[in-house]
Design a protein around this motif. Structure first.
Motif, PDB file in Angstrom:
ATOM      1  N   GLU A  39      88.932 -26.170 133.487  1.00 27.42           N
ATOM      2  CA  GLU A  39      88.946 -24.944 134.269  1.00 27.42           C
ATOM      3  C   GLU A  39      87.980 -23.899 133.713  1.00 27.42           C
ATOM      4  N   LYS A  40      87.642 -24.018 132.422  1.00 29.03           N
ATOM      5  CA  LYS A  40      86.723 -23.067 131.802  1.00 29.03           C
ATOM      6  C   LYS A  40      85.284 -23.327 132.232  1.00 29.03           C
ATOM      7  N   TYR A  41      84.979 -24.571 132.584  1.00 30.75           N
ATOM      8  CA  TYR A  41      83.590 -24.945 132.849  1.00 30.75           C
ATOM      9  C   TYR A  41      83.315 -25.248 134.317  1.00 30.75           C
ATOM     10  N   LEU A  42      84.345 -25.542 135.118  1.00 32.79           N
ATOM     11  CA  LEU A  42      84.132 -25.984 136.492  1.00 32.79           C
ATOM     12  C   LEU A  42      85.003 -25.176 137.446  1.00 32.79           C
ATOM     13  N   TYR A  43      84.569 -25.094 138.710  1.00 27.04           N
ATOM     14  CA  TYR A  43      85.405 -24.477 139.742  1.00 27.04           C
ATOM     15  C   TYR A  43      85.018 -25.062 141.092  1.00 27.04           C
ATOM     16  N   VAL A  44      85.928 -24.899 142.068  1.00 25.79           N
ATOM     17  CA  VAL A  44      85.729 -25.423 143.421  1.00 25.79           C
ATOM     18  C   VAL A  44      85.649 -24.242 144.388  1.00 25.79           C
ATOM     19  N   ASN A  45      84.665 -24.302 145.268  1.00 21.85           N
ATOM     20  CA  ASN A  45      84.548 -23.305 146.332  1.00 21.85           C
ATOM     21  C   ASN A  45      85.287 -23.838 147.559  1.00 21.85           C
ATOM     22  N   LEU A  46      86.361 -23.129 147.968  1.00 26.51           N
ATOM     23  CA  LEU A  46      87.175 -23.603 149.083  1.00 26.51           C
ATOM     24  C   LEU A  46      86.501 -23.415 150.429  1.00 26.51           C
ATOM     25  N   ASP A  47      85.405 -22.674 150.463  1.00 29.79           N
ATOM     26  CA  ASP A  47      84.711 -22.490 151.737  1.00 29.79           C
ATOM     27  C   ASP A  47      83.868 -23.694 152.122  1.00 29.79           C
ATOM     28  N   ASN A  48      83.252 -24.345 151.107  1.00 24.18           N
ATOM     29  CA  ASN A  48      82.384 -25.481 151.427  1.00 24.18           C
ATOM     30  C   ASN A  48      82.805 -26.765 150.729  1.00 24.18           C
ATOM     31  N   GLY A  49      83.776 -26.705 149.798  1.00 29.88           N
ATOM     32  CA  GLY A  49      84.248 -27.902 149.132  1.00 29.88           C
ATOM     33  C   GLY A  49      83.390 -28.375 147.983  1.00 29.88           C
ATOM     34  N   ASN A  50      82.387 -27.561 147.549  1.00 31.90           N
ATOM     35  CA  ASN A  50      81.513 -27.976 146.460  1.00 31.90           C
ATOM     36  C   ASN A  50      82.167 -27.727 145.106  1.00 31.90           C
ATOM     37  N   LEU A  51      81.841 -28.607 144.147  1.00 31.79           N
ATOM     38  CA  LEU A  51      82.260 -28.446 142.763  1.00 31.79           C
ATOM     39  C   LEU A  51      81.085 -27.831 142.005  1.00 31.79           C
ATOM     40  N   TYR A  52      81.328 -26.698 141.331  1.00 24.90           N
ATOM     41  CA  TYR A  52      80.265 -25.948 140.685  1.00 24.90           C
ATOM     42  C   TYR A  52      80.473 -25.881 139.175  1.00 24.90           C
ATOM     43  N   VAL A  53      79.342 -25.598 138.497  1.00 23.70           N
ATOM     44  CA  VAL A  53      79.379 -25.304 137.065  1.00 23.70           C
ATOM     45  C   VAL A  53      79.758 -23.835 136.910  1.00 23.70           C
ATOM     46  N   LYS A  54      80.804 -23.602 136.150  1.00 21.00           N
ATOM     47  CA  LYS A  54      81.315 -22.249 135.979  1.00 21.00           C
ATOM     48  C   LYS A  54      80.710 -21.552 134.767  1.00 21.00           C
ATOM     49  N   ASP A  55      80.470 -22.308 133.702  1.00 18.14           N
ATOM     50  CA  ASP A  55      79.956 -21.714 132.462  1.00 18.14           C
ATOM     51  C   ASP A  55      79.100 -22.746 131.752  1.00 18.14           C
ATOM     52  N   ARG A  56      78.333 -22.293 130.750  1.00 18.67           N
ATOM     53  CA  ARG A  56      77.449 -23.174 129.991  1.00 18.67           C
ATOM     54  C   ARG A  56      78.244 -24.302 129.350  1.00 18.67           C
ATOM     55  N   ILE A  57      77.741 -25.517 129.547  1.00 19.15           N
ATOM     56  CA  ILE A  57      78.375 -26.703 128.978  1.00 19.15           C
ATOM     57  C   ILE A  57      77.488 -27.226 127.853  1.00 19.15           C
ATOM     58  N   ASP A  58      77.981 -27.131 126.633  1.00 23.15           N
ATOM     59  CA  ASP A  58      77.248 -27.645 125.469  1.00 23.15           C
ATOM     60  C   ASP A  58      77.985 -28.878 124.981  1.00 23.15           C
TER      61      ASP A  58
END
Length: 809
Positions: free
Chosen positions: A73-92
């Motif tokens: 949940e810290k790094y990813l999120y879902v947009n309920l308008d289009n169903g896309n999975l997005y990067v929420k924060d820098r992933i190292d």
């Protein structure tokens, strides 16, 4: 700037490659797998997870698609308008997974309506974003000038947190005349550099030299790190320390106390004295063990310096060096594996909760989604859940760590309005740990209970002559539901169609149920009302129930007694009675008959004299109104007696009516005539007096003729020593209309009765003569209509055998 541009270009191509490489795999277990590279920019699109899950994008909000994970949940999120999975924060990747070969972000995609859980894993691929780093810099080596050619000197390798080809691949040494560089392999597969003396040293010619050691990774672009190597030429100490093992491995429990010896390293040096004295220390490194362990510089014992936590770090790699007094150094590695213990209780989190729920919720409906997580591993991290107490709910395992709470049976809010659902989670460790969480679930009301009256029939009383607006009765119904479902509205209806319109008689407060009288009631007109009251709640659909209220009007003494006989409508001059001289004491002369429209005690009548001559010659029965003689009359007695009879009821206050009766003591009509004439009041009009005189003369003439005829007939027959005259029927009292008398059927005397009094013209006849009629009525019924029994005996004794009284109905 050129190097940075090349780096960003390489990252961009790897990102593009990762999107081309990103794929969705629907396995039998329902897992979805994505692959991305680390360091993607914020809000970068990973994939359309809605399409991959087969969900309608328009229903994502309704189905409440969400990501549930402690880390993802810290790094990813879902947009309920289009169903896309997005990067929420820098992933190292290096921060997230350290030195692990593979790195995944895993989460559960949860949807409701209906409920489902999908396991999703996102693989984080490494990019070459870290350069090799030497932590021992510079490297200082003391070397004897007599060191033979081919002698090897081990150097500590560089560290690169990247993985695979992006980590350190090769080492280079700057140009010099005495050393070459070779690469050797550690037991774990990593490379480390070694210096090899190729040309002997001469301390007198050159007592120190320096050159550059470079470490290169295999990424694109290639990254590198450098270190300075300094060689100091000495003329003693010709032996290096040698460890017993190049790689030490040890396993410890995470619960071991601080300052516990984990292991001990040991190295040997063939030199003597100072050159053979070895000192142990940790090599400088980027590992996560800093401060966690200490090493005894003389014995090589490694101890814990703080508490270990398997959930934070599962493995420690400790680089150890042994350095002799002459400055020669050898290296080894200590690998410490932390063994998990059951030191973490399960954690319960409420992911979704529907509260309140209607009481008519169908069995099998999901009301809550529960996630259970245990940081321990193996059996220590396996959790069993249950609900405590007897409740209409069940806990159902939905996936590895998700449980749903579903209803199992119907609920009744009127019995239980809320539930405290307690979930207990217990792991499977040798010494199990457990935790619990309580959910308060509210039950909302549905309109499943109609309003109820305490009785099916109510009886209320109201006195007649009440004031309009008087509160007659307060009806109340109860409803076990709540809110609008329990808000009751009352209405009134007429149950008996023969009754007057209820709207004109009663009104009802629709909120309080108080019944009011709309008008004043008259018991004599209508003494009972039957109405139906309906209680209806405000639910949807509404429920109702009925009850019947009988309202009885209570009689009041509001009617005075009404005289039927003598009738006051015929005038006071007509009411006289003839009393024979020979009447014995107790003889019935006449009877005052009255009725009262009231009922009960208010209609109990009593008869009394209020104006009578002294001494009193007559008595009146208090209950029947019968007037009788008191003693035998003499010639010297007063022959004209005027009595006033008062009829009183038993009400409070009492009402009464009076009538004046003239009682004339005489044996024949001739004796009555002058009194009859003088009986008229002086204030009569002259015209009425003349009329009465003409009528009186006509009657006297007629009676005289009849008397003469009867005298002649009597002498002819000579059947008796005294002449007997036939009875003359004189209906002095008018007949009473039966239609009127039927209204007063509750009076003192059973009505209607009319008395036909026949006056004997012969003075020898001292008693009443009673006419025979078409219908015989027993004397008992006439004399004592109210069954009082008073006066019956004397009347029967006075009557001749076979004589009866004329009665008309």
């Amino acid at each position: 700037m050129k190097n940075n541009s090349q780096i960003y270009t390489g990252i961009r191509w790897q990102v593009i490659f990762s999107f081309l490489f990103s794929w969705l795999c629907h396995s039998v277990s329902g897992q979805i797998h994505y692959s991305i590279v680390e360091e993607m920019r914020k809000d970068s699109v990973i994939a359309n997870i809605a399409d991959d899950l087969g969900l309608d994008i328009k229903q994502l909000s309704f189905r409440k698609l969400k990501i549930i994970s402690y880390i993802s949940e810290k790094y990813l999120y879902v947009n309920l308008d289009n169903g896309n999975l997005y990067v929420k924060d820098r992933i190292d990747r290096e921060t997230l997974c350290g030195a692990e070969a593979t790195c995944f972000l895993t989460f559960d995609a949860v949807v409701e309506n209906p409920f489902n859980v999908f396991s999703v894993s996102v693989e984080i691929q490494d990019i070459n974003d870290n350069s090799p780093v030497f932590f021992h810099e510079p490297f200082t080596i003391n070397m004897l000038e007599s060191t033979p050619s081919g002698t090897k000197f081990t150097l500590q390798g560089a560290e690169d947190p990247d993985m695979g080809v992006n980590s350190v691949q090769t080492y280079k040494l700057s140009n010099n005349q005495h050393f070459i560089l070779i690469e050797s392999m550690n037991p774990d597969g990593s490379k480390f550099p070694e210096l090899v003396l190729e040309k002997p040293l001469d301390r007198e010619t050159l007592n120190a030299l320096e050159f550059i050691l470079t470490a290169l990774d295999g990424g694109s672009p290639i990254r590198s790190g450098t270190a300075l190597v300094r060689i100091i030429v000495t003329d003693v100490n010709d032996n290096f320390p040698v460890f017993n093992e190049q790689l030490y491995k040890v396993s410890v429990n995470e619960s071991i106390p601080t300052n516990t010896i984990v292991t001990a390293v040991s190295a040997m040096d063939k030199d003597e004295d100072v050159n053979g004295q070895i000192t142990y220390s940790f090599s400088k490194t980027s590992g996560y063990h800093k401060g966690m362990f200490t090493i005894n510089p003389l014995t090589g014992e490694i101890k814990t310096n703080s508490n270990l936590d398997y959930e934070l770090t599962k493995n420690y790699e400790l680089p150890v060096q042994a350095k002799d007094g002459g400055g020669l150094v050898s290296h080894c590695k200590v690998l410490i594996e932390v063994i998990d213990e059951n030191d973490n209780a399960p954690e319960i989190s409420i992911t979704s909760l529907t509260s309140p729920i209607p009481e008519d919720t169908a069995p099998g409906t999901m009301i809550a989604l529960i996630r259970v997580h245990d940081k321990d591993s193996g059996e220590n991290g396996e959790v069993d859940c249950k609900l405590t107490g007897e409740m209409p709910f069940n806990l159902v395992l939905s996936s590895n760590s998700f449980y749903t709470i579903v209803t199992t049976s119907a609920m009744d809010r009127e019995k239980v309005s809320n539930y405290n659902i307690t979930i207990v989670a217990t792991d499977r460790g040798s010494l199990p740990l457990s935790s619990q969480k309580t959910i308060k679930l509210e039950i909302s009301d549905v309109n499943d209970n109609p309003p109820l009256f305490e009785k099916s029939i109510y009886v209320a009383y109201v006195q007649e002559n009440n004031l309009p607006g008087f509160s007659v009765y307060s009806i109340h119904a109860s409803d076990d539901d709540a809110g609008d479902n329990a808000k009751i509205i009352y209405s009134i209806s007429n149950k008996n169609t023969e009754d007057p319109a209820m709207s004109s008689c009663f009104s009802l407060n629709i909120d309080t149920g108080v019944i009011y009288a709309q008008r004043s009631f008259d018991y004599e007109q209508h003494n009972e009302y039957v109405i139906e009251v309906t209680a209806k709640d405000s639910g949807h659909p509404s429920l109702s129930s009925n009850t019947t209220i009988t309202i009885k009007v209570i009689d009041q003494n509001d009617n005075a007694p009404k005289l039927l006989y003598p009738s006051p409508e015929s005038g006071a001059s007509a009411w006289f009675e003839m009393v024979p001289f020979a009447a014995e004491p107790g003889s019935l002369l006449t009877k005052v008959v009255a009725v009262d429209a009231d009922s009960g005690h208010n209609a109990w009548l009593s008869y009394h004299f209020i104006q009578v001559s002294e001494p009193s010659y007559f008595t009146i029965d208090e209950h029947t109104g019968e007037i009788r003689t008191q003693h035998v009359f003499q010639e010297k007695d007063i022959l004209n007696h005027k009595v006033v009879v008062i009829v009183k009821d038993n009400g409070i206050p009492s009402f009464s009516a009076t009538v004046t009766i003239t009682l004339v003591v005489a044996d024949n009509f001739q004796q009555v005539a002058p009194k009859f004439v003088n009986h008229f009041p002086d204030d009569e009009t002259q015209s009425n007096l003349q009329l009465y005189l003409v009528i009186a003369l006509a009657v006297i003439s007629l009676l005289f003729i009849i008397t003469v005829m009867l005298a002649v007939i009597s002498k002819c027959r000579k059947s008796k020593p005294f002449p007997v005259y036939g009875p003359v029927s004189s209906n002095l009292y008018p007949q009473v209309d039966p239609r009127m008398l039927s209204h007063y059927a509750s009076g003192t005397l059973t009505l209607p009765y009319s008395y036909n009094v026949c006056v004997a013209l012969d003075s020898g006849e001292s008693d009443f003569t009673y006419m025979k009629t078409n219908q015989n009525v027993p004397v008992d019924n006439l004399i004592d209509a109210d069954d009082s029994g008073h006066g019956n005996e004397s009347l029967k004794a006075a009557l001749p055998t076979g004589n009866q009284i004329q009665v008309s109905y």
